[in-house]
Design a protein around this motif. Structure first.
Motif, PDB file in Angstrom:
ATOM      1  N   GLU A  17      -5.878 -10.821 -13.771  1.00  0.00           N
ATOM      2  CA  GLU A  17      -4.431 -10.994 -13.656  1.00  0.00           C
ATOM      3  C   GLU A  17      -3.906 -10.709 -12.257  1.00  0.00           C
ATOM      4  O   GLU A  17      -3.003 -11.394 -11.775  1.00  0.00           O
ATOM      5  N   ASP A  18      -4.453  -9.672 -11.604  1.00  0.00           N
ATOM      6  CA  ASP A  18      -3.858  -9.252 -10.348  1.00  0.00           C
ATOM      7  C   ASP A  18      -4.815  -8.298  -9.624  1.00  0.00           C
ATOM      8  O   ASP A  18      -5.910  -8.015 -10.110  1.00  0.00           O
ATOM      9  N   THR A  19      -4.363  -7.811  -8.488  1.00  0.00           N
ATOM     10  CA  THR A  19      -5.115  -6.827  -7.708  1.00  0.00           C
ATOM     11  C   THR A  19      -4.201  -5.652  -7.382  1.00  0.00           C
ATOM     12  O   THR A  19      -2.976  -5.733  -7.523  1.00  0.00           O
ATOM     13  N   LEU A  20      -4.815  -4.565  -6.937  1.00  0.00           N
ATOM     14  CA  LEU A  20      -4.074  -3.440  -6.374  1.00  0.00           C
ATOM     15  C   LEU A  20      -4.963  -2.804  -5.316  1.00  0.00           C
ATOM     16  O   LEU A  20      -6.146  -3.125  -5.210  1.00  0.00           O
ATOM     17  N   THR A  21      -4.388  -1.914  -4.522  1.00  0.00           N
ATOM     18  CA  THR A  21      -5.192  -1.262  -3.490  1.00  0.00           C
ATOM     19  C   THR A  21      -5.328   0.222  -3.781  1.00  0.00           C
ATOM     20  O   THR A  21      -4.402   0.870  -4.275  1.00  0.00           O
ATOM     21  N   LEU A  22      -6.516   0.741  -3.477  1.00  0.00           N
ATOM     22  CA  LEU A  22      -6.807   2.164  -3.543  1.00  0.00           C
ATOM     23  C   LEU A  22      -7.022   2.672  -2.122  1.00  0.00           C
ATOM     24  O   LEU A  22      -7.579   1.957  -1.287  1.00  0.00           O
ATOM     25  N   PRO A  23      -6.627   3.903  -1.827  1.00  0.00           N
ATOM     26  CA  PRO A  23      -6.825   4.419  -0.474  1.00  0.00           C
ATOM     27  C   PRO A  23      -8.296   4.649  -0.150  1.00  0.00           C
ATOM     28  O   PRO A  23      -9.075   5.058  -1.019  1.00  0.00           O
ATOM     29  N   VAL A  24      -8.662   4.402   1.094  1.00  0.00           N
ATOM     30  CA  VAL A  24      -9.982   4.737   1.617  1.00  0.00           C
ATOM     31  C   VAL A  24      -9.796   5.916   2.558  1.00  0.00           C
ATOM     32  O   VAL A  24      -9.171   5.775   3.618  1.00  0.00           O
ATOM     33  N   LYS A  25     -10.328   7.061   2.188  1.00  0.00           N
ATOM     34  CA  LYS A  25     -10.133   8.277   2.970  1.00  0.00           C
ATOM     35  C   LYS A  25     -11.280   8.445   3.966  1.00  0.00           C
ATOM     36  O   LYS A  25     -12.438   8.476   3.581  1.00  0.00           O
ATOM     37  N   GLY A  26     -10.940   8.525   5.236  1.00  0.00           N
ATOM     38  CA  GLY A  26     -11.938   8.779   6.263  1.00  0.00           C
ATOM     39  C   GLY A  26     -12.735   7.579   6.703  1.00  0.00           C
ATOM     40  O   GLY A  26     -13.725   7.726   7.428  1.00  0.00           O
ATOM     41  N   GLY A  27     -12.320   6.381   6.330  1.00  0.00           N
ATOM     42  CA  GLY A  27     -13.052   5.189   6.717  1.00  0.00           C
ATOM     43  C   GLY A  27     -12.777   4.781   8.157  1.00  0.00           C
ATOM     44  O   GLY A  27     -11.750   5.137   8.732  1.00  0.00           O
ATOM     45  N   LYS A  28     -13.685   4.004   8.729  1.00  0.00           N
ATOM     46  CA  LYS A  28     -13.450   3.470  10.076  1.00  0.00           C
ATOM     47  C   LYS A  28     -13.112   1.990  10.060  1.00  0.00           C
ATOM     48  O   LYS A  28     -12.635   1.453  11.059  1.00  0.00           O
ATOM     49  N   TRP A  29     -13.347   1.315   8.933  1.00  0.00           N
ATOM     50  CA  TRP A  29     -13.028  -0.103   8.816  1.00  0.00           C
ATOM     51  C   TRP A  29     -11.762  -0.335   7.985  1.00  0.00           C
ATOM     52  O   TRP A  29     -11.033  -1.288   8.234  1.00  0.00           O
ATOM     53  N   PHE A  30     -11.547   0.504   6.988  1.00  0.00           N
ATOM     54  CA  PHE A  30     -10.432   0.308   6.061  1.00  0.00           C
ATOM     55  C   PHE A  30      -9.658   1.598   5.856  1.00  0.00           C
ATOM     56  O   PHE A  30     -10.231   2.688   5.916  1.00  0.00           O
ATOM     57  N   ASP A  31      -8.364   1.438   5.557  1.00  0.00           N
ATOM     58  CA  ASP A  31      -7.601   2.563   5.024  1.00  0.00           C
ATOM     59  C   ASP A  31      -7.205   2.318   3.576  1.00  0.00           C
ATOM     60  O   ASP A  31      -6.625   3.184   2.924  1.00  0.00           O
ATOM     61  N   LYS A  32      -7.544   1.120   3.069  1.00  0.00           N
ATOM     62  CA  LYS A  32      -7.327   0.802   1.661  1.00  0.00           C
ATOM     63  C   LYS A  32      -8.303  -0.295   1.262  1.00  0.00           C
ATOM     64  O   LYS A  32      -8.848  -0.998   2.122  1.00  0.00           O
ATOM     65  N   MET A  33      -8.544  -0.430  -0.032  1.00  0.00           N
ATOM     66  CA  MET A  33      -9.414  -1.485  -0.541  1.00  0.00           C
ATOM     67  C   MET A  33      -8.742  -2.158  -1.729  1.00  0.00           C
ATOM     68  O   MET A  33      -8.169  -1.488  -2.595  1.00  0.00           O
ATOM     69  N   SER A  34      -8.845  -3.477  -1.771  1.00  0.00           N
ATOM     70  CA  SER A  34      -8.269  -4.272  -2.852  1.00  0.00           C
ATOM     71  C   SER A  34      -9.269  -4.395  -3.995  1.00  0.00           C
ATOM     72  O   SER A  34     -10.411  -4.833  -3.788  1.00  0.00           O
ATOM     73  N   VAL A  35      -8.834  -3.989  -5.184  1.00  0.00           N
ATOM     74  CA  VAL A  35      -9.694  -4.004  -6.366  1.00  0.00           C
ATOM     75  C   VAL A  35      -8.968  -4.715  -7.500  1.00  0.00           C
ATOM     76  O   VAL A  35      -7.767  -4.978  -7.432  1.00  0.00           O
ATOM     77  N   GLY A  36      -9.722  -5.014  -8.575  1.00  0.00           N
ATOM     78  CA  GLY A  36      -9.100  -5.576  -9.756  1.00  0.00           C
ATOM     79  C   GLY A  36      -8.046  -4.628 -10.314  1.00  0.00           C
ATOM     80  O   GLY A  36      -8.270  -3.422 -10.417  1.00  0.00           O
ATOM     81  N   SER A  37      -6.884  -5.171 -10.678  1.00  0.00           N
ATOM     82  CA  SER A  37      -5.754  -4.321 -11.063  1.00  0.00           C
ATOM     83  C   SER A  37      -6.004  -3.519 -12.331  1.00  0.00           C
ATOM     84  O   SER A  37      -5.336  -2.513 -12.569  1.00  0.00           O
TER      85      SER A  37
END
Length: 334
Positions: A124-144
């Motif tokens: 149906e949709d996506t949402l983002t979760l925070p990525v703590k301490g990453g060097k490439w991302f500060d969030k990641m898009s996952v299945g909602s």
């Protein structure tokens, strides 16, 4: 000013022997029983914090894929220990049997995942979760739908992988929970590039691992891991019937509440095999720089790369990786 020493294993094509690792040890359980009972025994060692609404994340495979975990084993596990659980998946980034939700649901039926509900989390949709301490991302898009679950059981077929070198629990979550259009593209592709798969080697391992960390952090202590070392082609289950032939012997089933310890133990068991037994799989891991998955999980504080390996078949005795793979039989397809 003196420069800090490089992190052991930061070069993903270089294996770090156990004696060169530092830090604490986690517990990893091991059984040679490649059967529904073995799967149940391995899971029950690490199930204490699993409750509420439970998702079981596994790779359901392309149609008729010969190497996926047998659906009858998973059915037995869910019937005994997880009667209200849902299998959870996401659609793929590549065009194939699971690219759209409609195609994915047909494939799920073909491959026998019909004994419990299957939730395609990005249907149906996506949402983002925070990525703590990453060097490439500060969030990641996952299945909602991911956040609908209180606990996650990560049930993984350990094998080789075309891009990642090997596919363990880290790959199962990092790629498998990222949604099929946004999250997976962030991991695989530099924005603006025509090549859908231009990111590789250390950078790919780090991006995938940061995606995993977002999910692991979300579930906290309510996530656990089981890896099945059976039918280990150098190919991922996403290659289905086109997978390379299996030449690595079957080993058993391992489980842990520590994702790094578990994936590291499986890699160690592969390296502890004879040259003839592990040649193809080690070549696949090192040529893709897949060992960077392990050192980066450690850098991100996701677990320990040292562990106590507990032999469930012999009264809970502590064993080494070499003892675990002693006397393996050549692979014969069932």
């Amino acid at each position: 000013m003196a420069q800090p020493a490089p992190t052991p294993g930061a070069d993903g094509n270089k294996y770090v022997p156990y004696e060169e690792r530092g830090g604490n040890e986690s517990i990893v359980y091991f059984t040679r029983k490649l059967s529904p009972q073995g799967l149940i025994e391995a899971y029950e060692q690490v199930s204490a914090r699993i409750g509420g609404r439970v998702g079981v994340k596994l790779h359901t495979g392309e149609q008729h894929g010969p190497n996926i975990i047998p659906s009858a084993w998973v059915e037995a596990l869910i019937a005994k220990d997880l009667p209200d659980a849902h299998i959870v998946e996401t659609n793929t980034y590549y065009e194939g049997d699971r690219y759209t939700t409609e195609q994915h649901r047909r494939t799920i039926e073909v491959n026998g995942w019909t004994f419990c509900p299957v939730d395609i989390m990005d249907e149906e949709d996506t949402l983002t979760l925070p990525v703590k301490g990453g060097k490439w991302f500060d969030k990641m898009s996952v299945g909602s739908h991911l956040t609908d679950y209180n606990s996650l059981v990560v049930l993984t077929h350990f094998k080789g992988h075309t891009q990642g070198g090997f596919g363990g629990s880290n790959k199962n979550i990092g790629i498998g929970c990222a949604d099929g259009r946004i999250g997976k593209a962030w991991i695989h592709t530099t924005p603006g590039q025509d090549d859908q798969w231009d990111i590789a080697k250390e950078e790919f391992m780090e991006r995938m691992t940061e995606s995993t960390k977002a999910v692991v952090d979300f579930f906290g202590p309510h996530i656990t891991y089981v890896n099945v070392m059976r039918n280990m082609s150098v190919s991922c289950d996403c290659e289905g019937l086109a997978a390379e032939p299996v030449v690595t012997p079957n080993v058993g089933i391992l489980s842990s509440t520590d994702i790094l310890a578990l994936d590291q133990a499986c890699v160690d068991l592969v390296y502890a095999m004879t040259e003839a037994e592990h040649h193809d799989l080690v070549e696949r891991i090192e040529s893709r720089h897949g060992l960077r998955q392990l050192s980066y999980m450690k850098e991100l504080g996701m677990g320990n790369d040292r562990y106590v390996l507990i032999d469930l078949d012999n009264g809970g005795r502590r064993i080494t990786a070499a003892e675990a793979v002693k006397g393996l039989k050549p692979f014969v397809r069932e």
